[in-house]
Scaffold this motif. Structure first.
Motif, PDB file in Angstrom:
ATOM      1  N   ILE A 107       0.827  -1.216   0.000  1.00 14.83           N
ATOM      2  CA  ILE A 107       0.000   0.000   0.000  1.00 14.83           C
ATOM      3  C   ILE A 107       0.859   1.262   0.000  1.00 14.83           C
ATOM      4  N   GLY A 108       1.825   1.302   0.919  1.00 11.33           N
ATOM      5  CA  GLY A 108       2.688   2.481   1.008  1.00 11.33           C
ATOM      6  C   GLY A 108       3.510   2.677  -0.250  1.00 11.33           C
ATOM      7  N   LEU A 109       4.048   1.551  -0.762  1.00  7.95           N
ATOM      8  CA  LEU A 109       4.934   1.657  -1.925  1.00  7.95           C
ATOM      9  C   LEU A 109       4.189   2.073  -3.192  1.00  7.95           C
ATOM     10  N   VAL A 110       3.026   1.456  -3.425  1.00  6.99           N
ATOM     11  CA  VAL A 110       2.231   1.861  -4.593  1.00  6.99           C
ATOM     12  C   VAL A 110       1.902   3.346  -4.492  1.00  6.99           C
ATOM     13  N   PRO A 125      11.387   2.875   5.116  1.00  8.01           N
ATOM     14  CA  PRO A 125      10.205   2.112   5.565  1.00  8.01           C
ATOM     15  C   PRO A 125      10.288   0.633   5.196  1.00  8.01           C
ATOM     16  N   LEU A 126      10.981   0.335   4.104  1.00  6.67           N
ATOM     17  CA  LEU A 126      11.049  -1.064   3.665  1.00  6.67           C
ATOM     18  C   LEU A 126      11.828  -1.934   4.652  1.00  6.67           C
ATOM     19  N   GLY A 147      -1.226  10.686  -1.375  1.00 11.87           N
ATOM     20  CA  GLY A 147      -1.722  10.210  -2.668  1.00 11.87           C
ATOM     21  C   GLY A 147      -3.060  10.837  -3.014  1.00 11.87           C
ATOM     22  N   THR A 148      -3.953  10.891  -2.033  1.00 11.62           N
ATOM     23  CA  THR A 148      -5.261  11.492  -2.277  1.00 11.62           C
ATOM     24  C   THR A 148      -5.097  12.959  -2.650  1.00 11.62           C
ATOM     25  N   TRP A 149      -4.190  13.619  -1.917  1.00 11.16           N
ATOM     26  CA  TRP A 149      -3.933  15.022  -2.215  1.00 11.16           C
ATOM     27  C   TRP A 149      -3.385  15.175  -3.637  1.00 11.16           C
ATOM     28  N   ALA A 150      -2.440  14.290  -3.990  1.00  8.37           N
ATOM     29  CA  ALA A 150      -1.841  14.369  -5.329  1.00  8.37           C
ATOM     30  C   ALA A 150      -2.900  14.149  -6.406  1.00  8.37           C
ATOM     31  N   ASP A 197       1.866   3.924   5.643  1.00  9.94           N
ATOM     32  CA  ASP A 197       0.763   3.765   4.684  1.00  9.94           C
ATOM     33  C   ASP A 197      -0.235   4.905   4.794  1.00  9.94           C
ATOM     34  N   LEU A 198      -0.617   5.216   6.041  1.00 13.63           N
ATOM     35  CA  LEU A 198      -1.621   6.270   6.226  1.00 13.63           C
ATOM     36  C   LEU A 198      -1.128   7.601   5.680  1.00 13.63           C
ATOM     37  N   VAL A 199       0.147   7.912   5.986  1.00 17.12           N
ATOM     38  CA  VAL A 199       0.714   9.164   5.482  1.00 17.12           C
ATOM     39  C   VAL A 199       0.691   9.162   3.950  1.00 17.12           C
ATOM     40  N   MET A 200       1.090   8.041   3.359  1.00 15.85           N
ATOM     41  CA  MET A 200       1.169   7.972   1.898  1.00 15.85           C
ATOM     42  C   MET A 200      -0.218   8.016   1.251  1.00 15.85           C
TER      43      MET A 200
END
Lengths: 258, 312
Positions: free
Chosen positions: A151-154, A207-208, A250-253, A243-246
């Motif tokens: 999730i975070g990586l995508v 994170p990985l 992502g939503t913002w982007a 994930d939550l941060v990303m």
């Protein structure tokens, strides 16, 4: 309900596209196979001391790392595929639809994540053929962890794609994101706890690292316990927070995408 | 500024054509009406909804066929339609029936289960037209619906557009830089140039404003002839295009013999002379002093260009 169906239909699209791309599925076998068989066997034989855990072959040791690597590379590639959608004009069709950008982002992101996880599962299949040990329970426990990692990586891939304009920048993603994250994650050699300070620090902000740690904890079991970076739950907590941060980013982007 | 203070009312149920050269601001205008682009000032309503404040309502009321292809070519035609139905909240129970009907309407019922990449350019365009109607929009925007297609396919698509309008009772706003397209499809035409509407009326009335016919003359002595004609005849307008003199006059039929007379009297050679009714090109020229170049295809970049090449 409309939002949910919009989400579902975008998810379905990503998965269908992936499953129809036979060359990609076939080639997805090759890279992990090379890492595990050639790199794993070769380095394993060359290593005499240092990075060895009793009772665990080097091949076996890097197996969780290769799972993580597959997730990383696939997720990043899929995320970047938004650029492809834009170049082919398809993105306009979904951007103008009466559905929130949040649903749009989630549909795309979970669709890509599903594809990445299928790739990850394929690595488990390869491991089985190579005689690398893991239990069925470990495999099942890995699935949710893999989802969290993906999730975070995508999302990282999607955010980057929404900022860069062309697929030519893809090489740069490989150099600046994929390889550094991979090498600094402990997938191939231990980096956290290394007495080289920059290596240690870089690994801790990656994170990985925590994804690899979690997968190793589950797959290698007791043998890995002394080398664990964090307890499993802490790993999961860190990945989840990332994930939550990303997802937020992502939503913002996607909201600002035209 | 791409679009500058336009004030237009499109009547419900009409086909409204926006005609103008590339770069006139047609696509910008459509993008704003589709809520893809925010206007820097002013406002517009689509189906009674404000394009800035009620964007979601606007999006639900409209269908769009973009200038460039916007389908997923790795999915089948049917799958593309299902995806659209889900994105636009078509109730699941109705989806199958509506999709069957749309496929039939655009004559693709036997190709619905084939991957889009196996479709020809005209077929893709037809599917996109059908897709734009799937959620029963009140207003359908068509941005250069036949650009890059061959004459036969264009003719076909025009027929579809008229039939779709009749069958679904919708309002259609269409942009084009093709004269014939605007002329044959639109109930009313707005001629656009440099972001402004410079004329707005039915195609016939626009042509009537020219008050005359066009006489085209080919001659090696054009300059002398032009001067003599200007002195002896009542000409509305003259211009020279590709070594052909074009004069606009009220009564073409009666003026032509007099031109011949002048030529013979002064020993001037006339290679050919012909008469035609004014077309929209003349109208555009009349208002802007320049021609729309129908052949000036928009520059496409990257994959859109590849896609477009496939369509040709």
């Amino acid at each position: 309900m409309t939002e949910l169906r919009g989400f579902y239909t975008l998810w379905l699209r990503e998965v269908k596209r992936y499953l129809r791309d036979r060359t990609r599925i076939v080639s997805s076998f090759v890279q992990p196979l090379l890492w595990l068989v050639v790199f794993g066997t070769g380095i394993g034989a060359a290593l005499r001391s240092g990075f060895q855990i009793t009772g665990v072959t080097y091949q076996q040791l890097i197996f969780p790392g290769i799972v993580a690597q597959t997730l990383l590379f696939t997720a990043m590639f899929m995320g970047i595929s938004v650029i492809w959608d834009r170049d082919f004009g398809f993105l306009k069709e979904i951007l103008v639809a009466p559905i929130s950008r949040f649903s749009l982002f989630l549909g795309k992101m979970f669709g890509d994540s599903t594809d990445a996880i299928i790739q990850g599962v394929i690595v488990f299949g390869i491991a089985l053929l190579l005689g690398i040990n893991f239990t069925l329970i470990a495999f099942l426990e890995c699935l949710p962890i893999m989802l969290l990692i993906t999730i975070g990586l995508v999302s990282v891939g999607l955010v980057i794609a929404s900022f860069i304009g062309s697929l030519e920048s893809f090489g740069a993603i490989q150099s600046f994101i994929n390889l550094p994250l991979f090498f600094l994650s402990g997938a191939l050699f231990p980096v956290v706890g290394s007495n080289i300070v920059w290596l240690n620090t870089a690994a801790r902000v990656n994170p990985l690292t925590y994804g690899v740690d979690a997968l190793k904890t589950v797959i290698l079991g007791a043998a890995y316990a002394p080398y664990q970076i964090q307890p499993l739950l802490v790993d999961i907590g860190i990945i989840g927070a990332f994930d939550l941060v990303m997802i937020g980013l992502g939503t913002w982007a996607f909201t600002r995408m035209k | 500024m791409a679009v500058d203070n336009l004030d237009i009312v499109v009547e419900s149920g009409e086909i409204f054509g926006l005609l103008g050269p590339n770069g006139a601001g047609k696509t910008t205008m459509i993008s704003m009406l589709c809520t893809m682009l925010k206007p820097t000032s002013g406002s517009a309503k689509v189906n009674g909804f404000d394009i800035v404040k009620e964007a979601t309502q606007v999006r639900k009321s409209i269908g769009i066929v973009f200038q460039d292809p916007s389908i997923d070519d790795r999915l089948t035609g049917r799958e593309n339609l299902y995806m659209h139905a889900n994105l636009y909240g078509v109730p699941p129970g109705e989806q199958r029936e509506r999709i069957d009907r749309i496929l039939k309407l655009v004559e693709l019922e036997d190709r619905g289960n084939d991957l889009m990449r196996t479709y020809s350019g005209g077929m893709r365009r037809r599917l996109e037209l059908g897709r734009g109607l799937l959620h029963y929009p009140k207003v359908l925007f068509l941005d250069e619906p036949t650009v890059g297609l061959d004459p036969q396919t264009r003719d076909h698509i025009w027929t579809y557009i008229r039939e779709l309008k009749k069958a679904h009772d919708i309002t259609i706003v269409l942009t084009t830089h093709y004269m014939d397209e605007a002329d044959r499809l639109s109930d009313r035409i707005g001629i656009m140039d440099h972001g402004k509407i410079i004329a707005l009326n039915t195609p016939q009335k626009l042509k009537d404003t020219l008050e005359g016919d066009v006489i085209m003359i080919k001659s090696p002595n054009l300059d002398t002839l032009t001067a003599l004609m200007a002195a002896n005849l009542e000409l509305t307008k003259t211009r020279i295009v590709d070594n052909t003199l074009e004069v606009t006059v009220r009564q073409g039929k009666t003026v032509m013999p007099r031109i011949m007379e002048i030529a013979i009297r002064h020993n001037l050679v006339i290679d050919s002379i012909s008469l035609r009714e004014p077309n929209l090109e003349d109208v555009f020229l009349h208002y802007t002093g320049k021609m729309i170049r129908a052949d000036s295809g928009r520059e496409l970049h990257g994959f859109s260009a590849i896609q477009r090449r496939k369509i040709k």
